[in-house]
Design a protein around this motif. Structure first.
Motif, PDB file in Angstrom:
ATOM      1  N   VAL A 129      45.826  25.377 -27.572  1.00 55.01           N
ATOM      2  CA  VAL A 129      47.061  25.193 -28.327  1.00 55.01           C
ATOM      3  C   VAL A 129      48.257  25.226 -27.374  1.00 55.01           C
ATOM      4  O   VAL A 129      49.166  24.387 -27.452  1.00 55.01           O
ATOM      5  N   VAL A 130      48.255  26.191 -26.456  1.00 51.89           N
ATOM      6  CA  VAL A 130      49.348  26.312 -25.483  1.00 51.89           C
ATOM      7  C   VAL A 130      49.399  25.082 -24.581  1.00 51.89           C
ATOM      8  O   VAL A 130      50.477  24.563 -24.273  1.00 51.89           O
ATOM      9  N   GLN A 131      48.253  24.589 -24.157  1.00 55.23           N
ATOM     10  CA  GLN A 131      48.207  23.375 -23.339  1.00 55.23           C
ATOM     11  C   GLN A 131      48.743  22.176 -24.114  1.00 55.23           C
ATOM     12  O   GLN A 131      49.488  21.357 -23.577  1.00 55.23           O
ATOM     13  N   ALA A 132      48.366  22.070 -25.390  1.00 55.59           N
ATOM     14  CA  ALA A 132      48.835  20.958 -26.213  1.00 55.59           C
ATOM     15  C   ALA A 132      50.350  21.042 -26.428  1.00 55.59           C
ATOM     16  O   ALA A 132      51.039  20.011 -26.447  1.00 55.59           O
ATOM     17  N   GLY A 279      37.687  21.299 -19.376  1.00 60.98           N
ATOM     18  CA  GLY A 279      36.700  22.209 -19.942  1.00 60.98           C
ATOM     19  C   GLY A 279      36.905  23.667 -19.614  1.00 60.98           C
ATOM     20  O   GLY A 279      36.163  24.525 -20.088  1.00 60.98           O
ATOM     21  N   ARG A 280      37.917  23.969 -18.788  1.00 62.96           N
ATOM     22  CA  ARG A 280      38.166  25.365 -18.422  1.00 62.96           C
ATOM     23  C   ARG A 280      38.818  26.120 -19.585  1.00 62.96           C
ATOM     24  O   ARG A 280      39.498  25.542 -20.414  1.00 62.96           O
ATOM     25  N   ASP A 282      41.257  29.650 -20.531  1.00 58.39           N
ATOM     26  CA  ASP A 282      42.164  30.664 -19.999  1.00 58.39           C
ATOM     27  C   ASP A 282      41.879  31.976 -20.744  1.00 58.39           C
ATOM     28  O   ASP A 282      42.352  32.187 -21.870  1.00 58.39           O
ATOM     29  N   GLU A 283      41.098  32.845 -20.126  1.00 53.75           N
ATOM     30  CA  GLU A 283      40.675  34.076 -20.786  1.00 53.75           C
ATOM     31  C   GLU A 283      41.846  35.008 -21.060  1.00 53.75           C
ATOM     32  O   GLU A 283      41.810  35.803 -22.002  1.00 53.75           O
ATOM     33  N   ASN A 284      42.893  34.925 -20.246  1.00 55.12           N
ATOM     34  CA  ASN A 284      44.073  35.758 -20.485  1.00 55.12           C
ATOM     35  C   ASN A 284      44.715  35.398 -21.821  1.00 55.12           C
ATOM     36  O   ASN A 284      45.026  36.278 -22.645  1.00 55.12           O
ATOM     37  N   LEU A 285      44.898  34.102 -22.073  1.00 54.43           N
ATOM     38  CA  LEU A 285      45.471  33.667 -23.346  1.00 54.43           C
ATOM     39  C   LEU A 285      44.522  33.945 -24.508  1.00 54.43           C
ATOM     40  O   LEU A 285      44.958  34.339 -25.600  1.00 54.43           O
ATOM     41  N   LEU A 286      43.238  33.761 -24.299  1.00 56.28           N
ATOM     42  CA  LEU A 286      42.273  34.038 -25.358  1.00 56.28           C
ATOM     43  C   LEU A 286      42.238  35.527 -25.700  1.00 56.28           C
ATOM     44  O   LEU A 286      42.089  35.899 -26.873  1.00 56.28           O
ATOM     45  N   ASP A 287      42.404  36.390 -24.696  1.00 55.85           N
ATOM     46  CA  ASP A 287      42.463  37.835 -24.956  1.00 55.85           C
ATOM     47  C   ASP A 287      43.695  38.181 -25.789  1.00 55.85           C
ATOM     48  O   ASP A 287      43.638  39.049 -26.675  1.00 55.85           O
ATOM     49  N   ILE A 288      44.807  37.511 -25.519  1.00 56.31           N
ATOM     50  CA  ILE A 288      46.021  37.721 -26.320  1.00 56.31           C
ATOM     51  C   ILE A 288      45.753  37.364 -27.776  1.00 56.31           C
ATOM     52  O   ILE A 288      46.120  38.108 -28.702  1.00 56.31           O
ATOM     53  N   ALA A 289      45.111  36.211 -27.992  1.00 57.96           N
ATOM     54  CA  ALA A 289      44.826  35.774 -29.359  1.00 57.96           C
ATOM     55  C   ALA A 289      43.860  36.722 -30.063  1.00 57.96           C
ATOM     56  O   ALA A 289      44.046  37.044 -31.245  1.00 57.96           O
ATOM     57  N   ARG A 290      42.863  37.203 -29.354  1.00 58.51           N
ATOM     58  CA  ARG A 290      41.906  38.131 -29.974  1.00 58.51           C
ATOM     59  C   ARG A 290      42.578  39.452 -30.341  1.00 58.51           C
ATOM     60  O   ARG A 290      42.208  40.099 -31.322  1.00 58.51           O
ATOM     61  N   ARG A 291      43.549  39.845 -29.541  1.00 59.97           N
ATOM     62  CA  ARG A 291      44.240  41.106 -29.810  1.00 59.97           C
ATOM     63  C   ARG A 291      45.226  40.981 -30.979  1.00 59.97           C
ATOM     64  O   ARG A 291      45.340  41.915 -31.792  1.00 59.97           O
ATOM     65  N   LEU A 292      45.918  39.850 -31.065  1.00 60.46           N
ATOM     66  CA  LEU A 292      46.947  39.691 -32.101  1.00 60.46           C
ATOM     67  C   LEU A 292      46.389  39.163 -33.414  1.00 60.46           C
ATOM     68  O   LEU A 292      46.955  39.434 -34.481  1.00 60.46           O
ATOM     69  N   LEU A 293      45.298  38.420 -33.352  1.00 58.33           N
ATOM     70  CA  LEU A 293      44.706  37.823 -34.554  1.00 58.33           C
ATOM     71  C   LEU A 293      43.310  38.394 -34.742  1.00 58.33           C
ATOM     72  O   LEU A 293      42.397  38.086 -33.993  1.00 58.33           O
ATOM     73  N   THR A 294      43.149  39.236 -35.733  1.00 59.98           N
ATOM     74  CA  THR A 294      41.850  39.835 -35.984  1.00 59.98           C
ATOM     75  C   THR A 294      40.884  38.770 -36.490  1.00 59.98           C
ATOM     76  O   THR A 294      41.291  37.785 -37.109  1.00 59.98           O
TER      77      THR A 294
END
Length: 296
Positions: A129-132, A279-280, A282-294
């Motif tokens: 989403v951030v890339q888009a 295909g890469r 970004d685990e940092n951004l995915l960790d943010i999403a997992r933390r903010l969105l249950t």
């Protein structure tokens, strides 16, 4: 409509052609159904915006109504077993059903199928989403800015607003949000925003270590009020084609600039983002999403 998808809850839009439909469905049930003792065949799919069932018209020359110049999709007001259920509330607010609908500020129910689908896509695909967003706007989001935007998105429950769809999910990070200052942010050198900012006397675009970006700086002393926000969300129709746009507006010292920066959304932003990132993830951004969105 001129696009379809094969499953509810996906952020994907496939152009309606005979080849695309055959490839996507393999011509199997529940997409292809025969009636009246096999004499009538109906071709089903899913609306990319509202997750409701649609029927494809004019896909094969043998179909009734095939006089249309090009095939198109049309909503149907009933469930298609094993494909998707009909949701009248979602249909009435679907841009493909009524692109000129008046927006009342009404929100989806908490358990809305489409709303929950948007929530799950944002959580699972936040890096894309951030890339888009960057590809569309020309504005790079670092981890801090991305987290701030997602925190606001979560707090306001943006997925429940009918303005939010699978096609404009990247734009919902900022649509309806307060204006944000651009100073010290990175902009893509090849983007329209970079060109527009280069014409503002108070702005200096400083080279960075990356050949892709410039950093927004100022040429004046003191605080520079250089803000952006999204406005003027519109749908445009041409035959069976629907396009969507937002204005990316920039104000400098409380005067509007870049007022003509109207940008169309990309309904296939997810596929394009996957390609842009090779295909890469970004685990940092995915960790943010997992933390903010249950997980829902």
């Amino acid at each position: 409509m001129d696009v379809f998808k094969t499953k509810p809850g996906e952020a994907i839009s496939i152009m309606i052609t005979e080849r695309n439909y055959v490839d996507a469905t393999q011509m199997k049930c529940p997409y292809v159904m025969s009636y009246d003792g096999e004499r009538t065949t109906t071709y089903y799919a899913v609306c990319p915006a509202c997750d409701n069932p649609i029927v494809l018209v004019g896909l094969f020359r043998s179909q009734e109504e095939s006089r249309a110049r090009r095939p198109y999709g049309r909503h149907v007001p009933f469930d298609v077993p094993e494909l998707c259920q009909y949701d009248e509330d979602a249909y009435l607010s679907c841009p493909y059903a009524n692109p000129d609908r008046r927006r009342s500020g009404r929100r989806r129910l908490p358990k809305s199928r489409t709303g929950l689908g948007l929530y799950r896509v944002m959580r699972a695909e936040f890096d894309r989403v951030v890339q888009a967003w960057e590809a569309w706007s020309g504005l790079h989001l670092g981890a801090g800015a991305a987290e701030e935007a997602l925190c606001r998105w979560a707090g306001d429950e943006v997925w429940r607003y009918y303005e939010a769809t699978y096609q404009n999910l990247p734009q919902t990070l900022f649509y309806g949000a307060p204006a944000r200052n651009l100073v010290k942010m990175y902009v893509v050198k090849t983007g329209q925003l970079h060109t527009a900012l280069s014409n503002i006397p108070e702005v200096r675009l400083t080279p960075t270590r990356s050949a892709q970006y410039s950093q927004v700086d100022k040429t004046i002393r003191g605080f520079l009020s250089l803000d952006f926000h999204l406005a003027n969300h519109k749908y445009h129709t041409s035959g069976v084609q629907l396009t969507e746009s937002f204005d990316l507006r920039v104000t400098c010292q409380n005067r509007r600039t870049c007022s003509s920066l109207t940008l169309e959304t990309d309904p296939n932003w997810l596929n394009r983002a996957c390609k842009d990132l090779n295909g890469r993830r970004d685990e940092n951004l995915l960790d943010i999403a997992r933390r903010l969105l249950t997980e829902s």
